[in-house]
Design a protein around this motif. Structure first.
Motif, PDB file in Angstrom:
ATOM      1  N   LYS A  36       0.877  -1.168   0.000  1.00  0.00           N
ATOM      2  CA  LYS A  36       0.000   0.000   0.000  1.00  0.00           C
ATOM      3  C   LYS A  36       0.914   1.217   0.000  1.00  0.00           C
ATOM      4  O   LYS A  36       1.746   1.371   0.891  1.00  0.00           O
ATOM      5  N   ILE A  37       0.758   2.068  -1.001  1.00  0.00           N
ATOM      6  CA  ILE A  37       1.687   3.181  -1.186  1.00  0.00           C
ATOM      7  C   ILE A  37       0.936   4.506  -1.180  1.00  0.00           C
ATOM      8  O   ILE A  37      -0.041   4.678  -1.912  1.00  0.00           O
ATOM      9  N   LEU A  38       1.403   5.442  -0.351  1.00  0.00           N
ATOM     10  CA  LEU A  38       0.837   6.792  -0.261  1.00  0.00           C
ATOM     11  C   LEU A  38       1.802   7.758  -0.936  1.00  0.00           C
ATOM     12  O   LEU A  38       2.993   7.769  -0.626  1.00  0.00           O
ATOM     13  N   ILE A  39       1.275   8.571  -1.853  1.00  0.00           N
ATOM     14  CA  ILE A  39       2.101   9.529  -2.591  1.00  0.00           C
ATOM     15  C   ILE A  39       1.575  10.935  -2.341  1.00  0.00           C
ATOM     16  O   ILE A  39       0.398  11.213  -2.578  1.00  0.00           O
ATOM     17  N   SER A  40       2.452  11.816  -1.863  1.00  0.00           N
ATOM     18  CA  SER A  40       2.056  13.226  -1.728  1.00  0.00           C
ATOM     19  C   SER A  40       2.352  13.920  -3.049  1.00  0.00           C
ATOM     20  O   SER A  40       3.321  13.599  -3.729  1.00  0.00           O
ATOM     21  N   GLY A  41       1.495  14.856  -3.435  1.00  0.00           N
ATOM     22  CA  GLY A  41       1.650  15.514  -4.726  1.00  0.00           C
ATOM     23  C   GLY A  41       1.338  14.569  -5.877  1.00  0.00           C
ATOM     24  O   GLY A  41       1.948  14.611  -6.938  1.00  0.00           O
ATOM     25  N   ILE A  42       0.345  13.710  -5.673  1.00  0.00           N
ATOM     26  CA  ILE A  42       0.043  12.636  -6.621  1.00  0.00           C
ATOM     27  C   ILE A  42      -0.447  13.130  -7.980  1.00  0.00           C
ATOM     28  O   ILE A  42      -0.342  12.421  -8.964  1.00  0.00           O
ATOM     29  N   CYS A  43      -0.943  14.343  -8.055  1.00  0.00           N
ATOM     30  CA  CYS A  43      -1.470  14.838  -9.331  1.00  0.00           C
ATOM     31  C   CYS A  43      -0.470  15.659 -10.135  1.00  0.00           C
ATOM     32  O   CYS A  43      -0.786  16.149 -11.210  1.00  0.00           O
ATOM     33  N   GLY A  44       0.745  15.801  -9.621  1.00  0.00           N
ATOM     34  CA  GLY A  44       1.801  16.441 -10.394  1.00  0.00           C
ATOM     35  C   GLY A  44       2.391  15.454 -11.385  1.00  0.00           C
ATOM     36  O   GLY A  44       2.014  14.277 -11.432  1.00  0.00           O
ATOM     37  N   VAL A  46       5.482  14.024 -11.640  1.00  0.00           N
ATOM     38  CA  VAL A  46       6.218  12.903 -11.040  1.00  0.00           C
ATOM     39  C   VAL A  46       5.272  11.998 -10.254  1.00  0.00           C
ATOM     40  O   VAL A  46       5.293  10.766 -10.399  1.00  0.00           O
ATOM     41  N   GLY A  47       4.422  12.594  -9.416  1.00  0.00           N
ATOM     42  CA  GLY A  47       3.516  11.797  -8.592  1.00  0.00           C
ATOM     43  C   GLY A  47       2.553  10.961  -9.401  1.00  0.00           C
ATOM     44  O   GLY A  47       2.344   9.773  -9.115  1.00  0.00           O
ATOM     45  N   SER A  48       1.949  11.543 -10.434  1.00  0.00           N
ATOM     46  CA  SER A  48       0.972  10.802 -11.238  1.00  0.00           C
ATOM     47  C   SER A  48       1.644   9.705 -12.059  1.00  0.00           C
ATOM     48  O   SER A  48       1.117   8.598 -12.182  1.00  0.00           O
ATOM     49  N   THR A  49       2.816   9.991 -12.588  1.00  0.00           N
ATOM     50  CA  THR A  49       3.545   8.985 -13.369  1.00  0.00           C
ATOM     51  C   THR A  49       3.970   7.816 -12.484  1.00  0.00           C
ATOM     52  O   THR A  49       3.826   6.645 -12.856  1.00  0.00           O
ATOM     53  N   LEU A  50       4.465   8.132 -11.305  1.00  0.00           N
ATOM     54  CA  LEU A  50       4.854   7.092 -10.353  1.00  0.00           C
ATOM     55  C   LEU A  50       3.642   6.267  -9.925  1.00  0.00           C
ATOM     56  O   LEU A  50       3.705   5.037  -9.872  1.00  0.00           O
ATOM     57  N   ALA A  51       2.535   6.942  -9.643  1.00  0.00           N
ATOM     58  CA  ALA A  51       1.318   6.250  -9.209  1.00  0.00           C
ATOM     59  C   ALA A  51       0.838   5.249 -10.255  1.00  0.00           C
ATOM     60  O   ALA A  51       0.501   4.106  -9.930  1.00  0.00           O
ATOM     61  N   ILE A  68      -2.793  23.016  -6.435  1.00  0.00           N
ATOM     62  CA  ILE A  68      -2.395  24.390  -6.720  1.00  0.00           C
ATOM     63  C   ILE A  68      -1.908  24.523  -8.166  1.00  0.00           C
ATOM     64  O   ILE A  68      -2.180  25.506  -8.824  1.00  0.00           O
ATOM     65  N   ARG A  69      -1.215  23.511  -8.653  1.00  0.00           N
ATOM     66  CA  ARG A  69      -0.644  23.572  -9.997  1.00  0.00           C
ATOM     67  C   ARG A  69      -1.725  23.436 -11.067  1.00  0.00           C
ATOM     68  O   ARG A  69      -2.561  22.537 -10.997  1.00  0.00           O
ATOM     69  N   PRO A  70      -1.723  24.331 -12.060  1.00  0.00           N
ATOM     70  CA  PRO A  70      -2.688  24.196 -13.166  1.00  0.00           C
ATOM     71  C   PRO A  70      -2.491  22.850 -13.874  1.00  0.00           C
ATOM     72  O   PRO A  70      -1.367  22.407 -14.084  1.00  0.00           O
ATOM     73  N   GLY A  71      -3.567  22.207 -14.203  1.00  0.00           N
ATOM     74  CA  GLY A  71      -3.501  20.923 -14.896  1.00  0.00           C
ATOM     75  C   GLY A  71      -3.584  19.723 -13.990  1.00  0.00           C
ATOM     76  O   GLY A  71      -3.771  18.601 -14.461  1.00  0.00           O
ATOM     77  N   SER A  72      -3.453  19.937 -12.694  1.00  0.00           N
ATOM     78  CA  SER A  72      -3.477  18.783 -11.789  1.00  0.00           C
ATOM     79  C   SER A  72      -4.856  18.119 -11.758  1.00  0.00           C
ATOM     80  O   SER A  72      -4.941  16.914 -11.538  1.00  0.00           O
ATOM     81  N   ASN A  75      -4.988  15.392 -14.347  1.00  0.00           N
ATOM     82  CA  ASN A  75      -4.325  14.168 -13.889  1.00  0.00           C
ATOM     83  C   ASN A  75      -5.192  13.417 -12.879  1.00  0.00           C
ATOM     84  O   ASN A  75      -5.187  12.191 -12.853  1.00  0.00           O
ATOM     85  N   ARG A  76      -5.931  14.158 -12.071  1.00  0.00           N
ATOM     86  CA  ARG A  76      -6.806  13.525 -11.074  1.00  0.00           C
ATOM     87  C   ARG A  76      -7.837  12.630 -11.751  1.00  0.00           C
ATOM     88  O   ARG A  76      -8.074  11.498 -11.315  1.00  0.00           O
ATOM     89  N   VAL A  77      -8.425  13.122 -12.824  1.00  0.00           N
ATOM     90  CA  VAL A  77      -9.436  12.347 -13.557  1.00  0.00           C
ATOM     91  C   VAL A  77      -8.831  11.049 -14.083  1.00  0.00           C
ATOM     92  O   VAL A  77      -9.413   9.973 -13.944  1.00  0.00           O
ATOM     93  N   GLU A  78      -7.644  11.148 -14.665  1.00  0.00           N
ATOM     94  CA  GLU A  78      -6.980   9.965 -15.215  1.00  0.00           C
ATOM     95  C   GLU A  78      -6.609   8.966 -14.120  1.00  0.00           C
ATOM     96  O   GLU A  78      -6.792   7.757 -14.281  1.00  0.00           O
ATOM     97  N   LEU A  79      -6.124   9.449 -12.993  1.00  0.00           N
ATOM     98  CA  LEU A  79      -5.762   8.561 -11.891  1.00  0.00           C
ATOM     99  C   LEU A  79      -6.990   7.832 -11.355  1.00  0.00           C
ATOM    100  O   LEU A  79      -6.942   6.619 -11.112  1.00  0.00           O
ATOM    101  N   LYS A  80      -8.086   8.559 -11.170  1.00  0.00           N
ATOM    102  CA  LYS A  80      -9.311   7.929 -10.668  1.00  0.00           C
ATOM    103  C   LYS A  80      -9.828   6.883 -11.652  1.00  0.00           C
ATOM    104  O   LYS A  80     -10.326   5.838 -11.249  1.00  0.00           O
ATOM    105  N   ARG A  81      -9.690   7.173 -12.942  1.00  0.00           N
ATOM    106  CA  ARG A  81     -10.127   6.217 -13.966  1.00  0.00           C
ATOM    107  C   ARG A  81      -9.334   4.916 -13.872  1.00  0.00           C
ATOM    108  O   ARG A  81      -9.844   3.837 -14.146  1.00  0.00           O
TER     109      ARG A  81
END
Length: 95
Positions: A36-44, A46-51, A68-72, A75-81
């Motif tokens: 079980k892995i927790l990633i901070s900044g998961i929607c940036g 590096v974080g999204s690619t690693l996830a 805070i970062r535009p575009g995050s 990435n959230r939508v793609e990660l949830k998918r």
């Protein structure tokens, strides 16, 4: 996530991150170990690619981001998918 993200994700999946726990000193055989892995900044980037890479190798991945970062949000939508849980949180908040 863009073309570059897909390329990095493919590279991560080829790294064959260890899913196997080492045997102990008595010589026990290897066994599957799903982490079980927790990633901070998961929607940036590096974080999204690693996830995505970790999820594709069989780990349970979840994380948080302050968005805070535009575009995050994209990435959230793609990660949830892909079945990765994302929380909106900021570690700078003390309450």
């Amino acid at each position: 996530m863009g073309e570059r993200c897909a390329e990095v994700s493919n590279t991560l999946s080829r790294l064959e991150l260890p899913l196997w726990a080492e045997g102990d000193s008595r010589g026990d055989s290897h066994r599957l170990h799903r982490m079980k892995i927790l990633i901070s900044g998961i929607c940036g980037f590096v974080g999204s690619t690693l996830a995505v890479g970790l999820k594709e190798t069989g780990h349970e991945v979840f994380g948080f981001d302050n968005f805070i970062r535009p575009g995050s949000e994209r990435n959230r939508v793609e990660l949830k998918r892909k079945g990765i849980r994302v929380l909106h949180a900021d570690i700078r908040n003390s309450t």
